[in-house]
Each structure stands twice: as C-alpha cells, then as structure tokens.
Design an enzyme around this catalytic site. Sequence first.
Site, PDB file in Angstrom:
ATOM      1  N   LYS A 160      34.945  36.894  42.958  1.00  0.00           N
ATOM      2  CA  LYS A 160      34.629  36.007  41.840  1.00  0.00           C
ATOM      3  C   LYS A 160      33.327  35.257  42.098  1.00  0.00           C
ATOM      4  O   LYS A 160      32.481  35.119  41.207  1.00  0.00           O
ATOM      5  CB  LYS A 160      35.793  35.029  41.595  1.00  0.00           C
ATOM      6  CG  LYS A 160      36.971  35.728  40.927  1.00  0.00           C
ATOM      7  CD  LYS A 160      38.256  34.932  40.962  1.00  0.00           C
ATOM      8  CE  LYS A 160      39.404  35.820  40.472  1.00  0.00           C
ATOM      9  NZ  LYS A 160      40.725  35.269  40.623  1.00  0.00           N
ATOM     10  N   GLN A 180      43.447  29.938  42.404  1.00  0.00           N
ATOM     11  CA  GLN A 180      43.899  31.273  42.818  1.00  0.00           C
ATOM     12  C   GLN A 180      45.394  31.238  43.158  1.00  0.00           C
ATOM     13  O   GLN A 180      45.834  30.411  43.961  1.00  0.00           O
ATOM     14  CB  GLN A 180      43.075  31.736  44.034  1.00  0.00           C
ATOM     15  CG  GLN A 180      43.357  33.143  44.474  1.00  0.00           C
ATOM     16  CD  GLN A 180      42.944  34.198  43.426  1.00  0.00           C
ATOM     17  OE1 GLN A 180      41.873  34.126  42.835  1.00  0.00           O
ATOM     18  NE2 GLN A 180      43.823  35.155  43.193  1.00  0.00           N
ATOM     19  N   ASP A 223      41.528  30.782  32.702  1.00  0.00           N
ATOM     20  CA  ASP A 223      42.530  31.814  32.988  1.00  0.00           C
ATOM     21  C   ASP A 223      43.495  31.976  31.810  1.00  0.00           C
ATOM     22  O   ASP A 223      44.225  32.961  31.731  1.00  0.00           O
ATOM     23  CB  ASP A 223      43.344  31.408  34.227  1.00  0.00           C
ATOM     24  CG  ASP A 223      43.073  32.324  35.404  1.00  0.00           C
ATOM     25  OD1 ASP A 223      42.489  33.400  35.187  1.00  0.00           O
ATOM     26  OD2 ASP A 223      43.451  31.962  36.536  1.00  0.00           O
TER      27      ASP A 223
END
Length: 284
Positions: free
Chosen positions: A52, A96, A119
């Site tokens: 990322k 995460q 997200d």
Amino acid sequence: MSSIIDGKAIAAEMRQEMAQDVEKLTAVGTTPGLAVVLVGDDPASRVYVSMKEKACAATGIFSDEHKLSAETSEEELLALIDRLNNDSRIDGILVQLPLPDHIDENKILDAILPAKDVDGFHPYNVGRLATGNPLFRPCTPYGVMKMLEHTGVELAGKEVVVVGRSNIVGKPVALMCLAANATVTVCHSRTRDLEAQVAKADILIAAVGRPEMIRGAWVKPGAVVIDVGVNRVGEKKLVGDVEFEAAKERASAITPVPGGVGPMTITMLLYNTVESARRRAEAK
Ligand code: NDP
C-alpha cells in the site's frame, strides 16, 4: 474459449489516470493523504501494508504510516484514530486487519470518521451502500465492478450469482450489482445445489476461499466469471475458487488468479483516497 480479464492492466491504467488527478489536486494544495495503521507484526499484514505504501508513493499520494507494537492498547489505538480523524492532511484511514485479540475490531472501525473510511467498512458506509447512496464502497467489490465496467459487461437485467456472503466481498458486491439493476442471487455454505445456482449465472462472482471448488463444467456457456478467491496450493501456487482451465473453455470472459481481482483492491483504496481528497478540495 474466453477472453482473459487482465486485472493488472486495468489497475495500471487506473493508477496512471489517478497519478494525474493527484498532480492536479496537489497543485491546488490538496495532496491526497492516506494513513495506514498496522498493529503487531503479522507477516502477511506487513506485506500488504508495504504494498500500500509503495502504491501511494507511485501515485503521489502522501502516505502516513503508523507501525505499532502488538502490545498497543485499545485506548492508545483509539487515541491515534482520533488524531487522524482530526488531521487535515489525511483523507483516508486504513487500519490493517486482523488486529490482536485484545483489541475490539468493531470498536476501532466504528471510531474512524465515515468521511475518511476509505475501506468502506464503517456501519455508516455499509448503510449508505445498502440504501443506494454510497459514500465509500469497499475496495475489493468496487474493484470487481470496475473490472466489469472496463470489460464492457452490462449488468442491467442479467442474472448475477455471487458465491460467498462475507461483509468484505460477497454482501457488498451483491448490493453493488443490485444497484446496477442485475437480478442477484447470493449463495453460501448452506445453499442447496450450488451447481444449479452457478449454472444460471450470466455473471458469476466467486468469493469463497476454497481452491477450485466451482467446477468449470457448472459454468453457463458465455458467462462472465470473476474469481475473487485466492488460495495457496502447495508451496508457491495460487489458485482461485473456480476451476480456471475448464471454466475458461465455457466462459466468454474470465479473471485469472493471480493477476485478476488482486491488483484491483489496492487500486480502489487509492481511488477512494483521491475521491476523498477531491471532496476536501471542493469543500475549501
Ligand atoms: P470469508 O471466509 O469471510 O467468506 C467465505 C464465504 O464463502 C462465506 O460466506 C461462506 O458461507 C462461503 N462458503 C464457504 N464454503 C462454501 C461452500 N462449500 N459453498 C458455498 N459457499 C461457501 O471469505 P472472504 O469473503 O473474506 O474471502 C473470500 C475469498 O476471497 C478468499 O479466498 C480470500 O482470500 C479472497 N479475497 C481476495 C481479495 C483480493 O484482493 N483479491 C480480497 C478479499 C478476499 P457462510 O457465510 O455460510 O459461512
């Protein structure tokens, strides 16, 4: 014999376009910023986080990394989220997963400001998606939709069969297909006669996590097959949820594993971050 839907190529094209958008936003003083929070040292999570970061750097997005020890308390993590929520350089916050057991994952995800939830996992964003007015769409299913769009697949009126009903893939992709006017069937581990369900799909989306469990012979001739599954077989080989070699003889188009949906997920994370920065620029 089908055409192969090349996720790598679609992702590369989108990232190139995004780099130009980032340049324009930077020129007006709104460099998109993504905060990535990693707690602990799970090896797979470390790999994802570093992918990322690299993707942000290649696109010109400011990446703000927070690598915390596995002993970080829930309170400390909540305090960090609060700081990031209030940091005007940050357009997106990504925590995460999975988090260590002593931290309540839902509590952390709920603490992220919905306007920075790139997200798309916050209940507010899930609700907006479900009611047909999305703010952020979850990255993997959104990537699936972009692949269908790039391939020129029309969804209106089509039979879409989704295998899998997880919150991160199956359910949201089903909602997105419904919003695109498809007739959607969602299958899961209690579905009776999966083969019959799969056989009626004009567009099949598999998100199960079981190597090649969907047999090629089940696929309707001419169907479009999107395989989200990533399953390790043996030391090095990765396969999807669909029996690729047999399915590609029947489908009109199919995604490979690897090189299909995989490259789209991070691309859509960047896409959502740029979109969020655009909203910030417009609000100035
Ligand atoms: P989950 O394990 O959360 O969900 C799996 C789903 O498959 C569940 O709904 C389950 O049903 C269903 N299922 C399990 N067994 C069967 C069966 N025999 N018949 C029908 N349905 C079944 O997985 P995820 O959604 O998180 O991930 C799915 C796959 O996609 C995995 O391989 C994962 O690695 C991959 N993935 C890939 C990404 C990418 O970037 N390419 C991103 C995210 C995931 P039930 O609900 O009844 O248990």
